[in-house]
Design a protein around this motif. Structure first.
Motif, short mmCIF file in Angstrom:
data_model
loop_
_atom_site.label_atom_id
_atom_site.label_comp_id
_atom_site.label_asym_id
_atom_site.label_seq_id
_atom_site.Cartn_x
_atom_site.Cartn_y
_atom_site.Cartn_z
N SER A 1 32.09 10.01 35.69
CA SER A 1 32.48 9.67 37.05
C SER A 1 33.62 8.67 37.01
CB SER A 1 31.29 9.07 37.82
OG SER A 1 31.63 8.83 39.17
N ALA A 2 34.58 8.84 37.91
CA ALA A 2 35.72 7.93 37.97
C ALA A 2 36.20 7.83 39.40
CB ALA A 2 36.86 8.44 37.08
N ARG A 3 36.69 6.64 39.75
CA ARG A 3 37.28 6.43 41.06
C ARG A 3 38.69 5.89 40.90
NH1 ARG A 3 33.37 3.15 44.91
NH2 ARG A 3 33.36 1.73 43.13
N ARG A 4 39.60 6.47 41.64
CA ARG A 4 41.00 6.07 41.55
C ARG A 4 41.18 4.59 41.88
NH1 ARG A 4 45.82 8.71 45.26
NH2 ARG A 4 47.58 7.58 44.30
N ALA A 5 40.42 4.08 42.83
CA ALA A 5 40.58 2.69 43.24
C ALA A 5 40.28 1.71 42.12
CB ALA A 5 39.68 2.40 44.44
N ASP A 6 39.35 2.06 41.25
CA ASP A 6 38.95 1.17 40.16
C ASP A 6 39.69 1.46 38.85
OD1 ASP A 6 35.50 1.31 41.16
OD2 ASP A 6 37.01 -0.22 41.63
N GLY A 7 40.00 2.73 38.63
CA GLY A 7 40.61 3.12 37.37
C GLY A 7 39.65 3.11 36.20
N ILE A 8 38.35 2.94 36.48
CA ILE A 8 37.33 2.91 35.44
C ILE A 8 36.70 4.29 35.31
CG2 ILE A 8 35.12 1.92 34.71
CD1 ILE A 8 35.80 -0.55 36.39
N VAL A 9 36.46 4.72 34.09
CA VAL A 9 35.72 5.95 33.83
C VAL A 9 34.38 5.57 33.21
CG1 VAL A 9 35.68 8.16 32.61
CG2 VAL A 9 37.85 7.25 33.49
N THR A 10 33.31 6.11 33.76
CA THR A 10 31.97 5.86 33.22
C THR A 10 31.35 7.18 32.77
OG1 THR A 10 30.85 6.10 35.36
CG2 THR A 10 31.61 3.89 34.75
N THR A 11 30.50 7.10 31.76
CA THR A 11 29.70 8.24 31.35
C THR A 11 28.24 7.82 31.33
OG1 THR A 11 29.76 7.76 28.98
CG2 THR A 11 31.55 9.10 29.86
N VAL A 12 27.38 8.66 31.87
CA VAL A 12 25.94 8.49 31.76
C VAL A 12 25.45 9.51 30.74
CG1 VAL A 12 23.73 8.55 32.96
CG2 VAL A 12 25.76 7.63 34.12
N ASN A 13 24.73 9.03 29.75
CA ASN A 13 24.49 9.80 28.52
C ASN A 13 23.06 10.34 28.45
OD1 ASN A 13 24.43 10.72 25.82
ND2 ASN A 13 23.88 8.67 25.08
N HIS A 14 22.96 11.66 28.42
CA HIS A 14 21.66 12.31 28.23
C HIS A 14 21.70 13.32 27.08
CE1 HIS A 14 19.34 10.70 31.59
NE2 HIS A 14 20.46 10.70 32.27
N GLY A 15 22.68 13.18 26.17
CA GLY A 15 22.74 14.16 25.10
C GLY A 15 23.23 13.67 23.76
#
Length: 655
Positions: free
Chosen positions: A381-395
């Motif tokens: 998930s990423a938002r242009r306003a923040d410039g941060i990319v996050t991953t939630v890991n289930h694998g």
């Protein structure tokens, strides 16, 4: 000193080829004073690796040789290779005081031999063709000791392929059986959507890009590889795989150029740019040259701007600047210079479109998005306003289902991002024993990772947790979790639903722990331990905030906790079942700042089997937070009703 920015050609980073050349020249200039007398080693300052200073000196030679070779191949001064020619003569002479350990004597030499062979192939007109016959024969003899040698069944298979391919082209020994065996192993690493695992385990990390995609395409591009070894169909498969992988790789870059802080060998830093350059060099269809340079320049500039080059111009073990705690058993003072792989683009001529086209924006600079990356089980998930990319890991856990080792913090956590470095307590769902010790989740089974309507992604994993005494495990740190005697806990189900960079984390304890025999991190063993008491307390933790000043903490009535610092905000909000809130604080636990703070929620009492608990997990840069959805639980049916009226429905698997 760097040249002026060019915001016409590079509107996003301001960097052009001239900036890359300046950084490369600074890196090469900085190591000059560390050459050994006969130039077979570059002996850099710092604590030696487990292989010793002679191996480390070879590593310094081979990895900076990559950078010098790229520079010369792309039009740089061939004089850059002069000392490396002297070093080849001395290092391969068994009677020299600077003789290199042979690949059949020391495993690490197998790694460095591949870099040496690759650059010798790339720079043949300027180096190999000018060596005298005796030096060439000694180089062949030294490299030739790889033939028939065992190699770990991971990305290392490419080290042997590259070396033996160079030997084949210069009339040295090689083995078609070695190459075919290694190609078969590489094929076994292929996973969905262009991803590759670094071995049979769920080991997904930057090695997918800077090794497992890099070498195959360079191999067929730089070497005269016959179709009998690599068919045209296989070459197209590799090219298509990289094109598909780069869609995800570009989506995993933060707007500030930071790669995802996940996986081992993070000290290689801007090597994360390597797959973008190899796509440009080999003509992979799909990604535009302007996007490839934007991605690569963003990565390099991120590290330069954050002090990766020390005042003396050296790269030291660390992330931004030096941070020795990031080292692993194989890390020595020369190790960080594998970052040179991320400067492969310098081997391309200055008039190549990747240098002359206008930069194109990264995905996070164009729009908000969510996506599922199936192979590693990541919800992105990423938002242009923040410039941060996050991953939630289930694998991903650098393990196999059923593994009973402790969690590897660089793989098994529930979340990784481009703005946070994992620490011991973040992004977890744990049961707490009577002494407050936390359980481990590695070896879980991925249940699903899927897209739902309305830009929502969801994933789930489940497995029996355990408490692991790792005090007796002194094995080298190569990425996996550590083993030891265990106390088993019950199965725990974790479900994540993500929208607009907000995760709804749903947890359920799914059974009583079985009595098992366990020892040494494996399922079976000679020691029997009592199981952890059913009904342990449950704790979840959120994103870590690291800053040079102590992060600010706010806690409200045991239901919400917020941590802010360094332009980051991390929060946890209880939706169901939690009645305690707090913050874990630490000093010196992250390369991103002196202080680290991690919010947590917990239960004050035991959790009953089958109870559903839930929390909202956020990471952003402040401002208005995304509204919390309403949670509706009807047995195994979960409904999340978002503020715009969208309902996201999840059916929990039966306990």
């Amino acid at each position: 000193m760097l040249p002026p920015e060019n915001r016409f050609l590079s509107p996003r980073t301001g960097w052009t080829r001239a900036h890359w050349e300046a950084v490369a020249d600074q890196l090469l200039d900085a190591v000059h004073q560390h050459w050994s007398p006969r130039c077979a080693r570059i002996d850099l300052p710092g604590e030696p690796s487990r292989y010793g200073p002679v191996s480390d000196g070879l590593e310094g030679f081979a990895r900076t040789f990559l950078l010098a070779g790229f520079r010369v191949a792309g039009g740089g001064d061939p004089a850059l290779l002069e000392r490396y020619a002297w070093g080849l003569a001395a290092g391969t002479d068994p009677h020299s005081p600077e003789a290199w350990p042979r690949p059949d004597e020391l495993g690490q030499a197998k790694v460095e031999a591949a870099s040496i062979a690759l650059v010798l192939q790339l720079t043949k007109p300027w180096l190999w063709d000018h060596l005298d016959d005796g030096v060439r024969q000694r180089v062949v003899d030294w490299l030739g000791t790889v033939v028939g040698q065992p190699y770990p069944p991971i990305n290392w298979v490419w080290f042997r392929i590259v070396v033996e391919s160079f030997l084949r082209e210069v009339g040295g020994p090689w083995s078609v059986e070695d190459v075919e065996q290694d190609l078969a192993l590489h094929a076994s690493f292929r996973r969905a959507d262009g991803w590759l695992s670094d071995g049979e385990e769920r080991a997904y990390d930057h090695y997918t890009g800077w090794a497992l995609h890099l070498y195959p395409l360079l191999w067929t591009h730089l070497f005269d590889v016959p179709d009998s070894l690599c068919s045209q169909d296989l070459r197209r498969t590799w090219s298509d795989d990289l094109a598909r992988y780069l869609e995800d790789a570009a989506a995993l870059l933060g707007a500030d150029g930071s790669p995802l802080m996940q996986g081992r060998s993070l000290t290689y830093r801007f090597a994360a740019a390597a797959p973008f350059w190899v796509a440009a060099m080999t003509g992979v269809p799909g990604p535009s040259p302007g996007l490839l340079r934007r991605a690569a320049s963003g990565v390099l500039r991120h590290f330069v701007d954050h002090g990766a080059l020390e005042p003396d111009g050296l790269l030291r073990l660390g992330w931004h600047g030096g941070w020795p705690a990031l080292r692993q058993a194989y890390s020595g003072p020369g190790s960080p210079y594998w970052a040179a792989k991320g400067m492969l683009g310098l081997a391309l001529p200055a008039d190549h479109p990747v240098w002359t086209d206008v930069e194109r924006p990264l995905p996070v600079e164009r729009m908000d998005y969510t996506r599922v990356i199936a192979a590693p089980g990541w919800l992105v998930s990423a938002r242009r306003a923040d410039g941060i990319v996050t991953t939630v890991n289930h694998g991903t856990d650098h393990a196999l289902p059923g593994d009973q080792r402790a969690d590897s913090p660089l793989y098994a956590k529930l979340g990784y991002s481009t703005a946070t470095m994992p620490v011991s307590t973040d992004n977890s769902v744990v049961l707490l024993d009577s002494a407050g010790a936390a359980s481990h989740r590695a070896g879980f089974r991925t249940l699903f990772a899927e897209e739902l309507p309305g830009g929502v992604v969801a994933g789930a994993s489940r497995g029996p947790v355990r408490w692991v005494d790792t005090s007796a495990d002194d094995s080298p740190d190569h990425g996996s979790g550590r083993g030891g005697e265990i106390i088993e806990g019950p199965p725990v189900l974790v479900v994540s639903v993500v929208r607009s960079a907000v995760e709804i984390r749903i947890v359920r304890v799914d059974g009583d722990p079985p009595a098992r025999k366990s020892h040494g991190g494996h399922i079976h063993g000679p020691h029997v331990h009592e199981c952890a008491p059913h009904g342990s307390r449950l704790r979840v933790s959120g994103w870590p905030v690291a800053a040079d000043t102590r992060p600010r903490e706010e806690t409200a009535d045991g239901e919400e906790v917020v941590v802010t610092g360094a332009r980051l905000r991390s929060s946890l909000q209880a939706l169901r079942g939690f009645d305690q809130a707090g913050v874990h604080t630490g000093t010196g636990t992250s390369p991103l700042g002196k202080y680290t703070a991690v919010p947590w929620l917990a239960t004050t009492g035991p959790v009953a089997r089958g109870d559903v608990l839930a929390a909202v997990v956020r990471l952003d840069r402040g401002g208005e937070a995304v509204a919390t959805p309403q949670l509706i639980v009807r047995g195994n049916e979960i409904v999340l009703r978002w503020s715009d009226g969208l309902d996201s429905r999840i059916t929990l698997p039966s306990p």
